[in-house]
Design a protein around this motif. Sequence first.
Motif, PDB file in Angstrom:
ATOM      1  N   ALA A  37       1.084  -1.204   0.023  1.00 31.28           N
ATOM      2  CA  ALA A  37      -0.085   0.004   0.188  1.00 31.28           C
ATOM      3  C   ALA A  37       0.757   1.340   0.085  1.00 31.28           C
ATOM      4  CB  ALA A  37      -0.789  -0.009   1.355  1.00 31.28           C
ATOM      5  N   ASN A  38       0.373   2.270  -0.781  1.00 35.18           N
ATOM      6  CA  ASN A  38       1.275   3.639  -0.927  1.00 35.18           C
ATOM      7  C   ASN A  38       0.322   4.713  -0.779  1.00 35.18           C
ATOM      8  OD1 ASN A  38       3.638   2.338  -2.044  1.00 35.18           O
ATOM      9  ND2 ASN A  38       2.215   1.621  -3.581  1.00 35.18           N
ATOM     10  N   MET A  39       0.843   5.833  -0.386  1.00 39.08           N
ATOM     11  CA  MET A  39       0.370   7.040  -0.150  1.00 39.08           C
ATOM     12  C   MET A  39       1.145   8.253  -0.887  1.00 39.08           C
ATOM     13  SD  MET A  39      -1.059   9.338   3.134  1.00 39.08           S
ATOM     14  CE  MET A  39      -2.063  10.842   2.928  1.00 39.08           C
ATOM     15  N   ALA A  40       0.624   8.734  -1.861  1.00 40.60           N
ATOM     16  CA  ALA A  40       1.463   9.783  -2.455  1.00 40.60           C
ATOM     17  C   ALA A  40       0.465  11.176  -2.648  1.00 40.60           C
ATOM     18  CB  ALA A  40       1.557   9.359  -3.816  1.00 40.60           C
ATOM     19  N   VAL A  41       1.523  12.318  -2.972  1.00 40.81           N
ATOM     20  CA  VAL A  41       0.854  13.459  -3.054  1.00 40.81           C
ATOM     21  C   VAL A  41       1.215  14.206  -4.245  1.00 40.81           C
ATOM     22  CG1 VAL A  41       0.611  14.036  -0.372  1.00 40.81           C
ATOM     23  CG2 VAL A  41       2.609  14.857  -1.848  1.00 40.81           C
ATOM     24  N   ARG A  42       0.573  15.255  -4.717  1.00 38.84           N
ATOM     25  CA  ARG A  42       1.185  15.970  -5.850  1.00 38.84           C
ATOM     26  C   ARG A  42       2.143  16.887  -5.444  1.00 38.84           C
ATOM     27  NH1 ARG A  42      -1.937  21.013  -9.419  1.00 38.84           N
ATOM     28  NH2 ARG A  42       0.020  21.291 -10.646  1.00 38.84           N
ATOM     29  N   VAL A  81      -1.814   6.223  -8.337  1.00 37.62           N
ATOM     30  CA  VAL A  81      -1.870   7.382  -7.548  1.00 37.62           C
ATOM     31  C   VAL A  81      -1.976   8.420  -8.375  1.00 37.62           C
ATOM     32  CG1 VAL A  81      -0.954   6.305  -5.307  1.00 37.62           C
ATOM     33  CG2 VAL A  81       0.732   7.395  -7.243  1.00 37.62           C
ATOM     34  N   GLY A  82      -0.908   8.712  -9.470  1.00 42.08           N
ATOM     35  CA  GLY A  82      -0.952  10.083 -10.208  1.00 42.08           C
ATOM     36  C   GLY A  82      -2.182  10.059 -10.897  1.00 42.08           C
ATOM     37  N   LYS A  83      -3.162   9.266 -11.729  1.00 34.21           N
ATOM     38  CA  LYS A  83      -4.131   9.280 -12.209  1.00 34.21           C
ATOM     39  C   LYS A  83      -5.569   9.793 -11.236  1.00 34.21           C
ATOM     40  CE  LYS A  83      -4.338   5.734 -14.680  1.00 34.21           C
ATOM     41  NZ  LYS A  83      -4.865   4.816 -15.737  1.00 34.21           N
ATOM     42  N   ALA A  84      -5.268   9.268 -10.020  1.00 37.46           N
ATOM     43  CA  ALA A  84      -6.125   9.177  -9.102  1.00 37.46           C
ATOM     44  C   ALA A  84      -5.888  10.849  -8.674  1.00 37.46           C
ATOM     45  CB  ALA A  84      -6.241   8.609  -7.603  1.00 37.46           C
ATOM     46  N   ILE A  85      -4.867  11.411  -8.348  1.00 38.33           N
ATOM     47  CA  ILE A  85      -4.563  12.762  -7.970  1.00 38.33           C
ATOM     48  C   ILE A  85      -5.064  13.732  -9.189  1.00 38.33           C
ATOM     49  CG2 ILE A  85      -2.558  14.342  -8.029  1.00 38.33           C
ATOM     50  CD1 ILE A  85      -1.282  12.261  -6.133  1.00 38.33           C
ATOM     51  N   LEU A  86      -4.681  13.287 -10.384  1.00 39.09           N
ATOM     52  CA  LEU A  86      -5.302  13.995 -11.500  1.00 39.09           C
ATOM     53  C   LEU A  86      -6.655  14.304 -11.800  1.00 39.09           C
ATOM     54  CD1 LEU A  86      -2.631  12.794 -14.408  1.00 39.09           C
ATOM     55  CD2 LEU A  86      -2.684  15.232 -13.436  1.00 39.09           C
ATOM     56  N   SER A  87      -7.444  13.227 -11.196  1.00 39.51           N
ATOM     57  CA  SER A  87      -8.798  13.128 -11.268  1.00 39.51           C
ATOM     58  C   SER A  87      -9.519  14.183 -10.487  1.00 39.51           C
ATOM     59  CB  SER A  87      -9.468  11.772 -11.085  1.00 39.51           C
ATOM     60  OG  SER A  87      -9.269  11.673  -9.648  1.00 39.51           O
ATOM     61  N   ILE A 113     -12.451   7.797 -14.097  1.00 39.14           N
ATOM     62  CA  ILE A 113     -12.088   7.487 -12.899  1.00 39.14           C
ATOM     63  C   ILE A 113     -12.888   8.439 -11.946  1.00 39.14           C
ATOM     64  CG2 ILE A 113      -9.997   8.187 -11.374  1.00 39.14           C
ATOM     65  CD1 ILE A 113      -8.402   7.473 -13.500  1.00 39.14           C
ATOM     66  N   ARG A 114     -13.262   9.654 -12.225  1.00 36.31           N
ATOM     67  CA  ARG A 114     -14.306  10.323 -11.512  1.00 36.31           C
ATOM     68  C   ARG A 114     -15.871   9.875 -11.393  1.00 36.31           C
ATOM     69  NH1 ARG A 114     -12.294  14.643 -15.361  1.00 36.31           N
ATOM     70  NH2 ARG A 114     -10.392  15.701 -14.308  1.00 36.31           N
ATOM     71  N   GLU A 115     -15.946   9.210 -12.596  1.00 39.14           N
ATOM     72  CA  GLU A 115     -17.471   8.420 -12.407  1.00 39.14           C
ATOM     73  C   GLU A 115     -17.469   7.184 -11.494  1.00 39.14           C
ATOM     74  OE1 GLU A 115     -18.304   7.590 -16.242  1.00 39.14           O
ATOM     75  OE2 GLU A 115     -18.877   9.583 -16.777  1.00 39.14           O
ATOM     76  N   ARG A 116     -16.302   6.338 -11.555  1.00 40.66           N
ATOM     77  CA  ARG A 116     -16.478   5.213 -10.642  1.00 40.66           C
ATOM     78  C   ARG A 116     -15.558   5.251  -9.184  1.00 40.66           C
ATOM     79  NH1 ARG A 116     -12.199   2.451 -15.091  1.00 40.66           N
ATOM     80  NH2 ARG A 116     -10.160   3.251 -14.086  1.00 40.66           N
ATOM     81  N   GLY A 117     -14.898   6.322  -9.226  1.00 47.87           N
ATOM     82  CA  GLY A 117     -14.333   6.780  -7.790  1.00 47.87           C
ATOM     83  C   GLY A 117     -13.111   5.947  -7.537  1.00 47.87           C
ATOM     84  N   TYR A 118     -12.386   5.430  -8.723  1.00 45.26           N
ATOM     85  CA  TYR A 118     -11.095   4.993  -8.468  1.00 45.26           C
ATOM     86  C   TYR A 118     -10.236   4.876  -9.640  1.00 45.26           C
ATOM     87  CZ  TYR A 118     -13.096   0.556 -10.345  1.00 45.26           C
ATOM     88  OH  TYR A 118     -13.612  -0.377 -11.076  1.00 45.26           O
ATOM     89  N   ALA A 119      -8.860   4.631  -9.674  1.00 44.20           N
ATOM     90  CA  ALA A 119      -7.879   4.612 -10.689  1.00 44.20           C
ATOM     91  C   ALA A 119      -7.262   3.300 -10.994  1.00 44.20           C
ATOM     92  CB  ALA A 119      -7.039   5.817 -10.890  1.00 44.20           C
ATOM     93  N   ILE A 120      -6.886   2.765 -12.115  1.00 41.53           N
ATOM     94  CA  ILE A 120      -6.117   1.794 -12.295  1.00 41.53           C
ATOM     95  C   ILE A 120      -4.909   2.046 -13.101  1.00 41.53           C
ATOM     96  CG2 ILE A 120      -6.242  -0.708 -13.114  1.00 41.53           C
ATOM     97  CD1 ILE A 120      -9.428  -0.313 -13.112  1.00 41.53           C
ATOM     98  N   PRO A 177      -8.646   8.873  -4.684  1.00 42.29           N
ATOM     99  CA  PRO A 177      -8.173  10.057  -3.979  1.00 42.29           C
ATOM    100  C   PRO A 177      -8.586  10.048  -2.677  1.00 42.29           C
ATOM    101  CG  PRO A 177      -9.750  10.284  -5.867  1.00 42.29           C
ATOM    102  CD  PRO A 177      -9.864   8.841  -5.531  1.00 42.29           C
ATOM    103  N   VAL A 178      -8.042  10.949  -1.939  1.00 47.04           N
ATOM    104  CA  VAL A 178      -8.234  11.153  -0.552  1.00 47.04           C
ATOM    105  C   VAL A 178      -8.794  12.283  -0.224  1.00 47.04           C
ATOM    106  CG1 VAL A 178      -6.992  11.439   1.868  1.00 47.04           C
ATOM    107  CG2 VAL A 178      -6.033   9.671   0.134  1.00 47.04           C
ATOM    108  N   PRO A 179     -10.055  12.264   0.303  1.00 41.18           N
ATOM    109  CA  PRO A 179     -11.085  13.482   0.294  1.00 41.18           C
ATOM    110  C   PRO A 179     -10.401  14.506   1.436  1.00 41.18           C
ATOM    111  CG  PRO A 179     -12.216  11.655   1.285  1.00 41.18           C
ATOM    112  CD  PRO A 179     -10.898  11.198   0.556  1.00 41.18           C
ATOM    113  N   ASN A 180     -10.529  15.651   1.392  1.00 39.55           N
ATOM    114  CA  ASN A 180     -10.126  16.745   2.548  1.00 39.55           C
ATOM    115  C   ASN A 180      -8.737  16.880   2.774  1.00 39.55           C
ATOM    116  OD1 ASN A 180     -12.898  17.294   2.825  1.00 39.55           O
ATOM    117  ND2 ASN A 180     -13.240  15.207   3.934  1.00 39.55           N
TER     118      ASN A 180
END
Length: 254
Positions: free
Chosen positions: A102-107, A141-147, A184-191, A206-209
């Motif tokens: 498991a990973n966590m990343a930020v822009r 994580v990059g695509k989840a951030i871009l979303s 990704i925005r519609e389904r809530g996750y990236a692959i 994405p991590v909300p807030n």
Amino acid sequence: MAEQSSGGVQSVERVFDLLEAMTEAGGSLTLSELAEQSQLPLPTIHRLLRTLVGRGYVRQLANRRYALGPRLIRLGDGASTQLGAYAKPQLTSLVAELAESANMAVREGDRVLYIAQVPSSHTMRMFTEVGRRAPMHNTGVGKAILSQLDDDTVRGIMSRAGMPRATDKSIGDVDELLADLERIRERGYAIDDNEQEIGVRCFAVPVPNAPTPTAISVSGPTSRVDEAFGLRAVPLLQEIAANVGHELRTSGAR
């Protein structure tokens, strides 16, 4: 005495407006671009920049552009460490449940920065070093951030960073990427499906807030991380992301 706006100190708000404008632009802007982005008078920008340059938080380049300064690195490292510390127990529970890394990343500018990682106990596993920077367009994580960003911002990032194809599965066209981000925005996750490395699949949300665009992910070999795995992993990822976002919000990390 500094003026105040909306209960805050106006001069401090303006400093952050300038720093955020430079960040959004990929790290540097001309004086006229700063004025356009911030809507501040040129004399005010000059005064604030003199202070920021003197403290090392901004630097003036040879081409007269203003760029983020090296002293921000220490602040960024400290903030990343704090965010990673909040996430570590949650990532540990994710690994215990799913048995994959498991990973966590930020822009960070136009790339992603990995700030926390908990490895799987499998002999064959994914390991991403904390502090590693990676492209946005071909990582989960990059695509989840871009979303979390608007299309114009995504286009700006891709024009500056480029879209090199790490594998033949990588997205190399910005319009194709924008279409993927909409899904990704519609389904809530990236692959990331073999996009950064052949034989590796990653699910990310994405991590909300979060105080900056942030995502968490699980990744592993495609032989284990398949569609059935994703059906189990995504709800857990979303639950963990919500927990991390709640902790950041209630702790005052925002």
